[in-house]
Design a protein around this motif. Structure first.
Motif, PDB file in Angstrom:
ATOM      1  N   LEU A   1       0.875  -1.171   0.000  1.00  9.58           N
ATOM      2  CA  LEU A   1       0.000   0.000   0.000  1.00  9.58           C
ATOM      3  C   LEU A   1       0.911   1.219   0.000  1.00  9.58           C
ATOM      4  N   ASP A   2       1.118   1.754  -1.205  1.00  6.97           N
ATOM      5  CA  ASP A   2       2.045   2.876  -1.372  1.00  6.97           C
ATOM      6  C   ASP A   2       1.314   4.167  -1.009  1.00  6.97           C
ATOM      7  N   GLU A   3       2.062   5.140  -0.518  1.00  6.52           N
ATOM      8  CA  GLU A   3       1.490   6.422  -0.090  1.00  6.52           C
ATOM      9  C   GLU A   3       0.339   6.185   0.894  1.00  6.52           C
ATOM     10  N   ILE A   4       0.598   5.357   1.895  1.00  2.86           N
ATOM     11  CA  ILE A   4      -0.436   5.014   2.880  1.00  2.86           C
ATOM     12  C   ILE A   4      -0.927   6.264   3.627  1.00  2.86           C
ATOM     13  N   GLY A   5      -0.052   7.275   3.722  1.00  2.00           N
ATOM     14  CA  GLY A   5      -0.419   8.519   4.412  1.00  2.00           C
ATOM     15  C   GLY A   5      -1.570   9.231   3.726  1.00  2.00           C
ATOM     16  N   GLU A   6      -1.834   8.904   2.471  1.00  2.00           N
ATOM     17  CA  GLU A   6      -2.907   9.564   1.712  1.00  2.00           C
ATOM     18  C   GLU A   6      -4.209   8.772   1.786  1.00  2.00           C
TER      19      GLU A   6
END
Ligand SMILES: Nc1ncnc2c1ncn2[C@@H]1O[C@H](COP(=O)(O)OP(=O)(O)OP(=O)(O)O)[C@@H](O)[C@H]1O
Length: 453
Positions: A242-247
């Motif tokens: 899950l890339d860019e989980i912060g988004e």
């Protein structure tokens, strides 16, 4: 600690069963007994054993059925036939069909022990072979280039954490190699034979992301004509990044927490909990602690994800690796494009080592690929570098005396818009007249650092 060794004994005579159980007992041995072949057939359908020992009765052929079932469902399970002297011929037939050995009654405890040791040795050889195969497989997979101490430590951490099946949080600026590290974790894990998939949580709308990850039920929304599995369900046994989980939007965060805690998903528009088996790796260029403080990221999810963190340093903090990367990418693209390029001029190498690489390894890779495409001879020269490295500034389509290509102009304009919108990609996409996904793709391709906007 002893490795678990699972034995199934099938013997209808209670006295012989006791004797055999006694002979087989040993550290780490888990013995299951059955007095009927049918009971054994039911068991092997549900469970895997290391060794099955079955008595061969005169008359019925149930044991041969058991042997056939074990060999087809669990080829690595060894089968030993116990026989009276009158049924040796059938025992030999069983060996032809895949049994490892036969024991003729009466047998000694010593004979049984020797046999068990043989099966254990076979298991060790098989596991070593599997390890070797996985090693060969991995050598053909992606490579993590770098000799700096930071990269050496990363490699050590990958080897350590890969087999553990735990969640890993990979942090680092854009283009530092987060996805590459996730691929290496997957390829060094027990899930290496299964699929791996990466999802960029920032490039999709909330609705699309939830559909993509968790799937949806029929008629969950207009146009949903049939039930569709999401990534967690369809990657059965595999790994998801899950890339860019912060988004990730809050609603998806709640669902993700359920996947982590209960290993279950509920499809969009559904109520049923569906079990999933997937390893979750997450990546971000943001500090998730800050996102938690700002109320944009769930604290409970953050603690669940933060089991093991790997921080990938930006390229400027490991400048020693720049010449190594240059040679690696130069060789690769010279081969890909069939160009006679052999090296970089000293001036180019100096410019590259002095540059701050906001787009990190991806930017360096793109710079070398472009230079190889533009070059004709054996040496990459200053003119083959993009204008920003030659130290020129662009004014509306030109950089000094050099006219810019459309691609360069586009990149500059996107940089400018991102700068003016302080990195707000939704706003930037709106101004540029393209959708968020296209903007993300362009940002990635150009190797722009998220933090630099
Ligand atoms: N140590 C490395 N060795 C070899 N190639 C590397 C290394 N680090 C990065 N790369 C290459 O650089 C490119 C960018 O890497 P990757 O996509 O893994 O970065 P990322 O941190 O996931 O980027 P983003 O945050 O934008 O998703 C890829 O082509 C990758 O193969």
């Amino acid at each position: 600690m002893y490795e678990q060794f699972r034995i199934l004994v099938v013997e209808d005579d209670p006295h012989s069963l006791d004797e055999l159980e006694q002979a087989l007992s040993g550290p780490g041995h888990e013995i299951t007994t059955c007095q009927e072949t049918q009971c054994a057939l039911d068991l092997v359908e549900r469970e895997a054993f290391d060794l099955v020992m079955t008595d061969l009765h005169t008359g019925g052929r149930g044991e041969l059925t058991l042997l056939a079932r074990v060999k087809s469902d669990h080829p690595e399970t060894e089968v030993v036939i116990i026989t009276g002297s009158s049924s040796v011929e059938r025992a030999v037939e069983a060996m032809k069909r895949g049994a490892l050995h036969y024991l003729t009654k009466p047998y000694s405890e010593e004979e049984v022990r020797v046999l068990v040791e043989r099966v254990k040795e076979k298991r060790i050889v098989r596991e070593e072979l599997e390890e070797l195969r996985s090693y060969v497989r991995n050598r053909q997979g992606p490579r993590l280039i770098g000799k700096s101490p930071q990269v050496q430590e990363l490699k050590r951490h990958i080897v350590r954490v890969a087999p553990l099946d735990c969640t890993v949080l990979i942090t680092g600026e854009t283009g530092t190699g987060k996805e590459l590290v996730s691929q290496m974790i997957h390829q060094n894990s027990k899930r290496a034979d299964k699929r791996q998939f990466a999802v960029n949580c920032g490039s999709l709308s909330e609705e699309l992301l939830c559909n993509e990850l968790f799937g949806h039920e029929r008629e969950a929304f207009t146009g949903a004509q049939r039930t569709t599995k999401g990534i967690f369900e369809s990657l059965d046994g595999g790994t998801v990044l899950l890339d860019e989980i912060g988004e990730m939007p809050m609603s998806a965060q709640v669902q993700l927490l359920r996947v982590l805690q209960e290993k279950k998903v509920v499809r969009v528009g559904g109520t049923e909990e569906v079990p999933v088996d997937v390893r979750i790796l997450v990546a971000t260029h943001r500090r998730l602690e800050d996102e938690v403080k700002a109320g944009r990221f769930r604290e409970d999810l953050y603690y669940r994800l933060n089991v093991f963190t790997m921080k990938i340093p930006p390229l400027r903090e490991r400048a020693d690796d720049i010449p190594l990367f240059c040679n690696y990418f130069l060789e690769r693209y010279a081969k890909d494009y069939d160009k006679p390029v052999e090296r970089l001029s000293n001036e180019v190498l100096d410019l590259l080592t002095a540059y701050s690489f906001p787009g990190n390894v991806r930017e360096l890779k793109n710079i070398i690929e472009r230079a190889v495409i533009l070059s004709d001879g054996a040496v990459i020269e200053r003119t083959h570098l993009p204008a920003r490295l030659r130290g020129q500034s662009a004014v509306c389509g030109s950089a000094g005396d050099l006219l810019l290509s459309l691609a360069e102009l586009e990149e500059r304009h996107i940089r400018l818009v991102l700068e003016k919108t302080k990195g707000n990609k939704s706003k930037a996409a709106q101004i540029l007249g393209i959708d968020r996904t296209s903007l993300w793709r362009k940002i990635k391709r150009m190797g722009l650092a998220n933090d630099a906007h």
